[in-house]
Design a protein around this motif. Structure first.
Motif, PDB file in Angstrom:
ATOM      1  N   ASP A   1       0.816  -1.221   0.000  1.00  0.00           N
ATOM      2  CA  ASP A   1       0.000   0.000   0.000  1.00  0.00           C
ATOM      3  C   ASP A   1       0.852   1.276   0.000  1.00  0.00           C
ATOM      4  O   ASP A   1       0.410   2.320  -0.479  1.00  0.00           O
ATOM      5  CB  ASP A   1      -0.955   0.012   1.212  1.00  0.00           C
ATOM      6  CG  ASP A   1      -0.208  -0.021   2.542  1.00  0.00           C
ATOM      7  OD1 ASP A   1       0.678  -0.886   2.712  1.00  0.00           O
ATOM      8  OD2 ASP A   1      -0.497   0.824   3.406  1.00  0.00           O
ATOM      9  N   ILE A   2       2.093   1.196   0.525  1.00  0.00           N
ATOM     10  CA  ILE A   2       2.947   2.398   0.541  1.00  0.00           C
ATOM     11  C   ILE A   2       4.040   2.350  -0.530  1.00  0.00           C
ATOM     12  O   ILE A   2       4.877   3.243  -0.612  1.00  0.00           O
ATOM     13  CB  ILE A   2       3.595   2.628   1.926  1.00  0.00           C
ATOM     14  CG1 ILE A   2       4.330   1.369   2.394  1.00  0.00           C
ATOM     15  CG2 ILE A   2       2.569   3.091   2.955  1.00  0.00           C
ATOM     16  CD1 ILE A   2       5.498   1.667   3.283  1.00  0.00           C
ATOM     17  N   CYS A   3       4.055   1.290  -1.328  1.00  0.00           N
ATOM     18  CA  CYS A   3       5.051   1.198  -2.408  1.00  0.00           C
ATOM     19  C   CYS A   3       4.503   1.914  -3.634  1.00  0.00           C
ATOM     20  O   CYS A   3       3.419   1.598  -4.128  1.00  0.00           O
ATOM     21  CB  CYS A   3       5.354  -0.259  -2.741  1.00  0.00           C
ATOM     22  SG  CYS A   3       6.271  -1.069  -1.417  1.00  0.00           S
ATOM     23  N   SER A   4       5.276   2.884  -4.117  1.00  0.00           N
ATOM     24  CA  SER A   4       4.807   3.751  -5.188  1.00  0.00           C
ATOM     25  C   SER A   4       5.696   3.630  -6.421  1.00  0.00           C
ATOM     26  O   SER A   4       6.900   3.413  -6.307  1.00  0.00           O
ATOM     27  CB  SER A   4       4.815   5.207  -4.700  1.00  0.00           C
ATOM     28  OG  SER A   4       4.350   6.064  -5.713  1.00  0.00           O
ATOM     29  N   VAL A   5       5.081   3.797  -7.571  1.00  0.00           N
ATOM     30  CA  VAL A   5       5.847   3.823  -8.821  1.00  0.00           C
ATOM     31  C   VAL A   5       5.776   5.223  -9.427  1.00  0.00           C
ATOM     32  O   VAL A   5       4.688   5.716  -9.756  1.00  0.00           O
ATOM     33  CB  VAL A   5       5.315   2.788  -9.829  1.00  0.00           C
ATOM     34  CG1 VAL A   5       6.107   2.871 -11.135  1.00  0.00           C
ATOM     35  CG2 VAL A   5       5.384   1.378  -9.248  1.00  0.00           C
ATOM     36  N   ASN A   6       6.930   5.849  -9.547  1.00  0.00           N
ATOM     37  CA  ASN A   6       7.037   7.099 -10.282  1.00  0.00           C
ATOM     38  C   ASN A   6       6.980   6.743 -11.766  1.00  0.00           C
ATOM     39  O   ASN A   6       7.746   5.894 -12.241  1.00  0.00           O
ATOM     40  CB  ASN A   6       8.375   7.755  -9.909  1.00  0.00           C
ATOM     41  CG  ASN A   6       8.563   9.094 -10.567  1.00  0.00           C
ATOM     42  OD1 ASN A   6       8.575   9.182 -11.783  1.00  0.00           O
ATOM     43  ND2 ASN A   6       8.714  10.127  -9.764  1.00  0.00           N
ATOM     44  N   THR A   7       6.072   7.375 -12.501  1.00  0.00           N
ATOM     45  CA  THR A   7       5.827   6.923 -13.877  1.00  0.00           C
ATOM     46  C   THR A   7       7.050   7.050 -14.787  1.00  0.00           C
ATOM     47  O   THR A   7       7.139   6.344 -15.795  1.00  0.00           O
ATOM     48  CB  THR A   7       4.641   7.683 -14.507  1.00  0.00           C
ATOM     49  OG1 THR A   7       4.920   9.091 -14.475  1.00  0.00           O
ATOM     50  CG2 THR A   7       3.350   7.408 -13.773  1.00  0.00           C
ATOM     51  N   ALA A   8       8.009   7.908 -14.431  1.00  0.00           N
ATOM     52  CA  ALA A   8       9.231   8.027 -15.240  1.00  0.00           C
ATOM     53  C   ALA A   8       9.976   6.695 -15.303  1.00  0.00           C
ATOM     54  O   ALA A   8      10.669   6.409 -16.280  1.00  0.00           O
ATOM     55  CB  ALA A   8      10.149   9.105 -14.669  1.00  0.00           C
ATOM     56  N   THR A   9       9.805   5.879 -14.266  1.00  0.00           N
ATOM     57  CA  THR A   9      10.463   4.572 -14.204  1.00  0.00           C
ATOM     58  C   THR A   9      10.107   3.697 -15.406  1.00  0.00           C
ATOM     59  O   THR A   9      10.885   2.836 -15.821  1.00  0.00           O
ATOM     60  CB  THR A   9      10.032   3.857 -12.896  1.00  0.00           C
ATOM     61  OG1 THR A   9      10.293   4.737 -11.805  1.00  0.00           O
ATOM     62  CG2 THR A   9      10.763   2.552 -12.688  1.00  0.00           C
ATOM     63  N   LEU A  10       8.913   3.913 -15.946  1.00  0.00           N
ATOM     64  CA  LEU A  10       8.428   3.066 -17.043  1.00  0.00           C
ATOM     65  C   LEU A  10       8.736   3.693 -18.404  1.00  0.00           C
ATOM     66  O   LEU A  10       8.319   3.176 -19.448  1.00  0.00           O
ATOM     67  CB  LEU A  10       6.927   2.819 -16.874  1.00  0.00           C
ATOM     68  CG  LEU A  10       6.539   2.286 -15.480  1.00  0.00           C
ATOM     69  CD1 LEU A  10       5.029   2.161 -15.344  1.00  0.00           C
ATOM     70  CD2 LEU A  10       7.204   0.933 -15.211  1.00  0.00           C
ATOM     71  N   GLY A  11       9.460   4.808 -18.395  1.00  0.00           N
ATOM     72  CA  GLY A  11       9.924   5.402 -19.646  1.00  0.00           C
ATOM     73  C   GLY A  11       8.847   6.068 -20.484  1.00  0.00           C
ATOM     74  O   GLY A  11       9.050   6.307 -21.666  1.00  0.00           O
ATOM     75  N   PHE A  12       7.702   6.347 -19.877  1.00  0.00           N
ATOM     76  CA  PHE A  12       6.589   6.998 -20.599  1.00  0.00           C
ATOM     77  C   PHE A  12       6.276   6.251 -21.908  1.00  0.00           C
ATOM     78  O   PHE A  12       6.025   6.854 -22.944  1.00  0.00           O
ATOM     79  CB  PHE A  12       6.896   8.480 -20.871  1.00  0.00           C
ATOM     80  CG  PHE A  12       7.189   9.264 -19.617  1.00  0.00           C
ATOM     81  CD1 PHE A  12       6.164   9.607 -18.736  1.00  0.00           C
ATOM     82  CD2 PHE A  12       8.486   9.645 -19.289  1.00  0.00           C
ATOM     83  CE1 PHE A  12       6.427  10.322 -17.568  1.00  0.00           C
ATOM     84  CE2 PHE A  12       8.753  10.357 -18.116  1.00  0.00           C
ATOM     85  CZ  PHE A  12       7.720  10.692 -17.263  1.00  0.00           C
TER      86      PHE A  12
END
Ligand code: ZN
Length: 285
Positions: free
Chosen positions: A10-21
């Motif tokens: 629940d507190i683990c977040s993915v910054n969308t930049a990680t997926l290379g847009f």
């Protein structure tokens, strides 16, 4: 003892930049939720030209919360007109953060505008702008998170390079506060080398100013300081140690993976990146 992230998706977040847009934000939201993460941190480029409230609804419907919204347009400018325009642009971005339901707006503050060699002037402008943005954010329910960057970016991306300096700025802008509206984003990649890091983390925790924690790794050798960040566990940062120091200082918020990796991770399928992130949250974070 650090929190067991295998029990705390629940507190683990993915910054969308990680997926290379690689995909539009709708697909990205669904993929992050399907992979079992509880949080997302989108970028302004994800929502550009879109109805931000529809994106907000999509995030909510997918069962995700936001850990933040990235990131500020740079502040410093040579002319007053451009400086004011930069502040106004930041306010519009803070409005979007509010619509999305992001608790904090991530500020990468900028540095020398073209033609300038006066880094102190840049720092003054940023501090002055931030006090205005803190008031603006308070009115719309969004906090301001200052992210100091590694000094390798001091010329172009951030005149703010030290965690201790970020805390000094928070103190000078807001003073001691029971519920601070301005705080710091601690990104392993930017601060791991700092000999005063542990002391600064304690200070930030005591002041309740830790608004976010970003993770990735520092590869040796690093081929590109901007776009060659490593997956947690593949480099030399003791991420678990830094996380334990944050949590010992009272931090209970999100752990957010943020990897810029043009030659490696961004070339892999989104599902695979998310799968490995999830595994490394447990084994190397
Ligand atoms: Zn970061």
């Amino acid at each position: 003892m650090v929190r067991d992230l295998s029990q705390r998706m629940d507190i683990c977040s993915v910054n969308t930049a990680t997926l290379g847009f690689q995909a539009p934000i709708g697909e990205t939201i669904d993929a992050i939720a399907e992979a079992g993460f509880g949080m997302i941190s989108p970028w302004r480029r994800d929502t550009k030209d879109l109805d931000v409230s529809a994106v907000a609804r999509h995030i909510r419907d997918a069962g995700l919360k936001l850990s933040g919204y990235c990131r500020s347009p740079y502040i410093p400018a040579v002319t007053t007109e451009k400086y004011r325009a930069n502040i106004e642009e930041n306010k519009r971005a803070i409005d979007d953060a509010a619509t999305l339901g992001a608790p904090v707006f991530i500020m990468v503050v900028g540095s020398l505008p073209e033609g300038s060699k006066d880094i102190e002037a840049a720092r003054r402008q940023v501090r002055e702008a931030c006090s205005e943005l803190v008031s603006y954010g308070r009115n719309v329910g969004v906090k301001i998170g200052l992210e100091p960057l590694h000094p390798v970016y001091a010329a172009d991306r951030s005149c703010l390079t030290l965690l201790s300096e970020a805390l000094d700025w928070c103190d000078s802008i807001e003073g001691a506060a029971a519920t601070p509206q301005i705080g710091v984003i601690i990104d392993c990649y930017h601060v791991w080398w700092d000999p005063t890091l542990h002391r600064a983390i304690k200070r930030a925790g005591e002041a309740r100013r830790i608004f976010g924690f970003h993770v990735c790794d520092w590869l040796v050798p690093t081929t590109d300081v901007l776009n060659d960040r490593g997956m947690m566990g593949d480099g030399i940062i003791d991420i678990r140690l830094i996380r334990s120091q944050l949590e010992a200082s009272g931090y209970q918020g999100a752990v957010e993976v943020e990897i810029f990796s043009a030659a490696n991770w961004w070339k892999r399928p989104v599902k695979e990146i998310l799968h490995i992130c999830r595994e490394r949250f447990q084994t190397a974070t």
